[in-house]
Design a protein around this motif. Structure first.
Motif, PDB file in Angstrom:
ATOM      1  N   VAL A 105     105.682   8.640 102.317  1.00 12.37           N
ATOM      2  CA  VAL A 105     105.608   9.439 101.097  1.00 12.37           C
ATOM      3  C   VAL A 105     106.578  10.620 101.200  1.00 12.37           C
ATOM      4  CG1 VAL A 105     104.107  10.783  99.574  1.00 12.37           C
ATOM      5  CG2 VAL A 105     103.193   8.803 100.800  1.00 12.37           C
ATOM      6  N   LEU A 156     101.113   8.813 107.155  1.00 13.44           N
ATOM      7  CA  LEU A 156     101.625   8.173 105.944  1.00 13.44           C
ATOM      8  C   LEU A 156     102.994   8.762 105.613  1.00 13.44           C
ATOM      9  CD1 LEU A 156      98.258   8.191 103.982  1.00 13.44           C
ATOM     10  CD2 LEU A 156      99.390   6.203 104.984  1.00 13.44           C
ATOM     11  N   ASN A 157     103.904   8.627 106.537  1.00 15.20           N
ATOM     12  CA  ASN A 157     105.190   9.305 106.453  1.00 15.20           C
ATOM     13  C   ASN A 157     106.173   8.666 105.491  1.00 15.20           C
ATOM     14  OD1 ASN A 157     104.623  11.417 108.371  1.00 15.20           O
ATOM     15  ND2 ASN A 157     104.646   9.829 109.948  1.00 15.20           N
ATOM     16  N   LYS A 207     100.156  14.476 105.141  1.00 17.29           N
ATOM     17  CA  LYS A 207     100.933  13.247 105.294  1.00 17.29           C
ATOM     18  C   LYS A 207     101.104  12.904 106.768  1.00 17.29           C
ATOM     19  CE  LYS A 207     105.452  13.405 104.990  1.00 17.29           C
ATOM     20  NZ  LYS A 207     106.848  13.464 104.468  1.00 17.29           N
ATOM     21  N   GLN A 208     101.458  13.893 107.557  1.00 16.99           N
ATOM     22  CA  GLN A 208     101.676  13.667 108.981  1.00 16.99           C
ATOM     23  C   GLN A 208     100.372  13.363 109.709  1.00 16.99           C
ATOM     24  OE1 GLN A 208     103.656  17.301 110.037  1.00 16.99           O
ATOM     25  NE2 GLN A 208     105.478  16.828 108.816  1.00 16.99           N
ATOM     26  N   GLY A 268      97.973  16.395  98.230  1.00 20.92           N
ATOM     27  CA  GLY A 268      98.603  15.090  98.431  1.00 20.92           C
ATOM     28  C   GLY A 268      97.633  13.941  98.260  1.00 20.92           C
ATOM     29  N   LEU A 303      98.767  10.063  98.818  1.00 24.50           N
ATOM     30  CA  LEU A 303      98.446   9.549 100.142  1.00 24.50           C
ATOM     31  C   LEU A 303      97.431   8.418 100.074  1.00 24.50           C
ATOM     32  CD1 LEU A 303      98.317  12.923 102.116  1.00 24.50           C
ATOM     33  CD2 LEU A 303     100.176  11.244 102.024  1.00 24.50           C
ATOM     34  N   ASN A 355     102.391  18.000 103.022  1.00 30.32           N
ATOM     35  CA  ASN A 355     103.225  17.403 104.065  1.00 30.32           C
ATOM     36  C   ASN A 355     102.484  17.356 105.398  1.00 30.32           C
ATOM     37  OD1 ASN A 355     105.903  16.455 103.270  1.00 30.32           O
ATOM     38  ND2 ASN A 355     106.210  18.531 102.491  1.00 30.32           N
TER      39      ASN A 355
END
Length: 285
Positions: free
Chosen positions: A167, A164-165, A159-160, A127, A131, A156
């Motif tokens: 995306v 950076l939720n 991301k968490q 990511g 991100l 994912n």
């Protein structure tokens, strides 16, 4: 391999000497491994060089160091790699994010100033690119895809962890599950190494997934597919495509972009001075 008692400074010195033929950053490698074992920031080894390493921590360090002696990348050993100041989890399911890929992020940020853009990251891996862009532009609508379910799960999680939720990350074999057809930007660091390239048996890449490294047609097959299919998913009034590639592939990628109707293809060098990112715009009309 290492005898107790031993100080932080002595351990890093002794260990780094054993990595001379394996790593170009042997001291840093040892600092990262030791700080990982001690659960301390990397500044610790510089601040407390005379601190004695406990027997238990020395045993744990030796176990991890043996993996590094075998050539396994530091990022896989500690399970994390920083990219664009983001602490990203990594696993053998993904490529290890590299500093040179930050060149792509810089180019996109420099060329696109609007706060309202749609962006697609193809083959997102950890990511990293998606991100990084989201961290600078939280209002951008960013989608990121990967064909590997394990990579999608890891991205994912990153991301968490990074908060950076905004995306959206999902599984797709390139464009197979992508519904949007008007992205302002498409970015990709696809497989671009020829299957016969001798570098595949050297260094860190020996441990990285070949599916994320190797492409047919002398490494150009996936790049050609992305260039072709991106035309149906870019904004009709001049969407931009950015592709990372091998340092000898710049002209070939520019030629492919021109062949498929893109305009003003340009190749940008990475931090090491090697041609690394090629970008161009596509107008449907």
């Amino acid at each position: 391999m290492f005898n107790s008692p031993i100080t932080v400074k002595q351990l890093i010195g002794d260990a780094s000497a054993l990595l001379n033929d394996i790593s170009d950053s042997q001291i840093l490698d040892c600092q990262i491994l030791l700080c990982h074992v001690l659960d301390k920031p990397t500044s610790y080894v510089l601040t407390w060089p005379e601190q004695e390493v406990s027997a238990d921590n020395l045993t744990r360090f030796t176990q991890l160091f043996s993996r590094r002696l075998n050539g396994e990348p530091i990022a896989y050993i500690v399970g994390e790699k920083e990219f664009w100041s983001l602490p990203l989890l990594v696993s053998p399911a993904t490529l290890i994010p590299r500093p040179d890929t930050e060149t792509l992020v810089e180019l996109v940020l420099n060329h696109h100033q609007s706060s309202q853009l749609k962006c697609l990251d193809l083959g997102t891996g950890t990511g990293a690119i998606a991100l990084a862009l989201a961290s600078e532009n939280p209002k951008w609508q960013i989608e990121a895809v990967d064909f590997n379910a394990d990579a999608v799960a890891l991205a994912n999680t990153n991301k968490q962890r990074c908060g950076l939720n905004t995306v959206t990350i999902y599984q797709s074999d390139w464009f197979s599950q992508v519904k949007e057809s008007s992205f302002d930007i498409i970015v990709s660091n696809p497989p671009y190494i020829d299957a016969l390239d001798p570098h595949l048996s050297q260094g860190d890449v020996r441990f990285e997934p070949s599916s994320a490294l190797v492409a047919n047609d002398e490494g150009l097959d996936d790049i050609r597919h992305i260039i072709d299919k991106s035309r149906s998913h870019l904004s009709s009034n001049g969407g931009s495509l950015y592709i990372e590639h091998g340092f000898e592939q710049g002209k070939q990628v520019r030629d492919l972009l021109t062949q498929y109707g893109y305009r003003d293809a340009v190749t940008q060098k990475d931090f090491g001075g090697n041609p690394r990112i090629t970008y161009a715009s596509f107008f449907a009309n």
